[in-house]
Design a protein around this motif. Structure first.
Motif, PDB file in Angstrom:
ATOM      1  N   SER A 239       0.979  -1.233   0.134  1.00  0.00           N
ATOM      2  CA  SER A 239      -0.053   0.081   0.150  1.00  0.00           C
ATOM      3  C   SER A 239       0.855   1.340  -0.049  1.00  0.00           C
ATOM      4  N   LYS A 240       0.654   1.962  -0.963  1.00  0.00           N
ATOM      5  CA  LYS A 240       1.459   3.367  -1.239  1.00  0.00           C
ATOM      6  C   LYS A 240       0.899   4.741  -0.766  1.00  0.00           C
ATOM      7  N   GLY A 241       1.690   5.296   0.117  1.00  0.00           N
ATOM      8  CA  GLY A 241       1.228   6.858   0.230  1.00  0.00           C
ATOM      9  C   GLY A 241       0.558   6.723   1.898  1.00  0.00           C
ATOM     10  N   GLN A 242       0.251   7.855   2.103  1.00  0.00           N
ATOM     11  CA  GLN A 242      -0.009   8.275   3.560  1.00  0.00           C
ATOM     12  C   GLN A 242      -1.578   7.990   3.575  1.00  0.00           C
ATOM     13  N   GLY A 243      -2.452   8.402   2.524  1.00  0.00           N
ATOM     14  CA  GLY A 243      -3.743   8.262   2.763  1.00  0.00           C
ATOM     15  C   GLY A 243      -4.275   7.041   2.736  1.00  0.00           C
ATOM     16  N   ASN A 244      -3.690   6.187   2.028  1.00  0.00           N
ATOM     17  CA  ASN A 244      -3.982   4.574   2.085  1.00  0.00           C
ATOM     18  C   ASN A 244      -3.566   4.053   3.580  1.00  0.00           C
ATOM     19  N   PRO A 267       1.944  15.276  11.295  1.00  0.00           N
ATOM     20  CA  PRO A 267       2.628  14.883  12.467  1.00  0.00           C
ATOM     21  C   PRO A 267       1.670  13.979  13.250  1.00  0.00           C
ATOM     22  N   TRP A 268       0.262  13.844  12.907  1.00  0.00           N
ATOM     23  CA  TRP A 268      -0.712  12.783  13.721  1.00  0.00           C
ATOM     24  C   TRP A 268      -0.288  11.552  13.060  1.00  0.00           C
ATOM     25  N   VAL A 269      -0.107  11.487  11.780  1.00  0.00           N
ATOM     26  CA  VAL A 269       0.043   9.970  11.045  1.00  0.00           C
ATOM     27  C   VAL A 269       1.283   9.674  11.613  1.00  0.00           C
ATOM     28  N   ALA A 270       2.418  10.636  11.815  1.00  0.00           N
ATOM     29  CA  ALA A 270       3.655  10.361  12.120  1.00  0.00           C
ATOM     30  C   ALA A 270       3.539   9.630  13.563  1.00  0.00           C
ATOM     31  N   ARG A 272       0.946   8.205  14.873  1.00  0.00           N
ATOM     32  CA  ARG A 272       0.157   7.004  14.823  1.00  0.00           C
ATOM     33  C   ARG A 272       1.312   5.815  14.347  1.00  0.00           C
ATOM     34  N   ALA A 273       2.213   6.056  13.524  1.00  0.00           N
ATOM     35  CA  ALA A 273       2.997   5.226  13.114  1.00  0.00           C
ATOM     36  C   ALA A 273       4.167   5.022  14.043  1.00  0.00           C
ATOM     37  N   GLY A 274       4.298   5.857  14.896  1.00  0.00           N
ATOM     38  CA  GLY A 274       5.627   5.869  15.775  1.00  0.00           C
ATOM     39  C   GLY A 274       6.829   6.261  15.329  1.00  0.00           C
ATOM     40  N   VAL A 275       6.799   7.369  14.291  1.00  0.00           N
ATOM     41  CA  VAL A 275       7.940   8.016  13.766  1.00  0.00           C
ATOM     42  C   VAL A 275       7.805   9.191  14.063  1.00  0.00           C
ATOM     43  N   ASN A 276       8.813  10.183  13.330  1.00  0.00           N
ATOM     44  CA  ASN A 276       8.943  11.531  13.476  1.00  0.00           C
ATOM     45  C   ASN A 276       8.283  12.042  12.128  1.00  0.00           C
ATOM     46  N   TYR A 277       7.820  13.220  11.957  1.00  0.00           N
ATOM     47  CA  TYR A 277       7.188  13.996  11.008  1.00  0.00           C
ATOM     48  C   TYR A 277       8.075  13.976   9.911  1.00  0.00           C
ATOM     49  N   MET A 278       7.852  13.628   8.603  1.00  0.00           N
ATOM     50  CA  MET A 278       8.451  13.375   7.303  1.00  0.00           C
ATOM     51  C   MET A 278       9.535  12.317   7.184  1.00  0.00           C
ATOM     52  N   ASP A 279       9.408  11.404   8.214  1.00  0.00           N
ATOM     53  CA  ASP A 279      10.151  10.113   8.154  1.00  0.00           C
ATOM     54  C   ASP A 279       9.457   9.183   7.220  1.00  0.00           C
ATOM     55  N   LEU A 280      10.406   8.496   6.504  1.00  0.00           N
ATOM     56  CA  LEU A 280      10.219   7.287   5.601  1.00  0.00           C
ATOM     57  C   LEU A 280       9.757   6.060   6.342  1.00  0.00           C
TER      58      LEU A 280
END
Length: 289
Positions: A239-244, A267-270, A272-280
């Motif tokens: 699944s590619k991309g933040q929206g997915n 920032p909120w998605v980051a 949720r994923a347990g990473v920092n903003y703009m991380d891959l």
């Protein structure tokens, strides 16, 4: 992923991106933004940010009288990415681990996002993918699924980015698997459609299907039976991309066979994923339901 208060300004930011792509006069922008803003109190915060963004965007499209304000921008991003493709392909083929390099390139391509990031640096994104890699990486788990897979579904994201995905498809085909690549059934922001898949030659590398709707992300209730069946039949889903990620992470249908590749542009998605903003991020789905 449910919405938070900070989602509302982002909805409007994406609408304004559509105005700018269409070259809409400022007075008309003001009129439409007032109308679209009235919808915000009625959005369902239990739905994903991607779905709610889509509802406002499609209303803005209707009021603009333009079905695809990003049409020319998508064509330019595809052309730009195809010019990069030979160089990137050589980098993948000469890498110590070509599959991992292809995954990094697919992640780097996720910077091409005209809804959230109006300005982006593709070369910098490639450099980041190579030098810093993934903040979260479930490559071992991915290889375990890939080694057993016979059918793979790739849920595409943006135009331009779809060219980077071709690098990954090439590597996956070495595993003698059937690959389905899904696109949107209609234009929304700069998301890939069948037209983009044909333009960049993805249709010559994988079976292309439309998902049955034109929402951002993957709104399962709006997807076609063909797409849902392809998801269920797949042994591995990319699944590619933040929206997915927003719309599929934690869902039962995603199970443990779904792997997300994206840049955390929120920032909120980051969080949720347990990473920092703009991380891959390259992570396996984690059940939450």
């Amino acid at each position: 992923m449910e919405c938070v208060a900070e989602c509302s300004p982002c909805y409007l930011k994406q609408v304004i991106s559509a105005f700018e792509a269409a070259g809409l006069p400022q007075e008309r922008q003001k009129e439409i933004i007032k109308e679209v803003s009235k919808m915000i109190p009625d959005v369902d915060d239990t739905k994903s940010p991607a779905e709610n963004s889509s509802i406002l965007l499609l209303e803005a499209y209707r009021l603009m009288g333009i079905d695809d304000p990003f049409k020319e921008a998508k064509e330019r991003s595809n052309t730009f990415a195809m010019e990069l493709y030979p160089r990137l392909r050589n980098m993948v083929l000469n890498a110590e681990d070509p599959l991992m390099m292809a995954i990094k390139m697919a992640a780097a391509g996720n910077i091409i996002d005209m809804g959230i990031l109006r300005e982006f640096d593709v070369d910098k994104s490639i450099e980041d993918a190579l030098s810093m890699g993934f903040a979260l990486c479930d490559y071992g788990q991915f290889r375990d699924f890939l080694n057993k897979a016979r059918k793979i579904l790739i849920i595409g994201d943006n135009s331009g980015e779809i060219v980077f995905d071709k690098l990954l498809v090439e590597q996956l085909k070495r595993y003698h698997v059937d690959i389905i690549y899904s696109v949107k059934s209609g234009p929304i922001l700069n998301d890939s459609t069948m037209e983009d898949a044909i333009m960049v030659g993805m249709d010559k590398m994988a079976d292309i299907i439309e998902n049955g709707n034109r929402y951002l992300g993957t709104v399962l209730d709006a997807c076609s039976e063909e797409f849902i069946q392809a998801y269920k039949d797949a042994d591995l889903v990319i699944s590619k991309g933040q929206g997915n990620y927003e719309s599929l992470e934690g869902k039962e249908i995603a199970g443990d066979k779904t792997f997300f590749i994206f840049r955390a542009k929120c920032p909120w998605v980051a969080k949720r994923a347990g990473v920092n903003y703009m991380d891959l991020v390259f992570c396996q789905n984690r059940m939450r339901e």
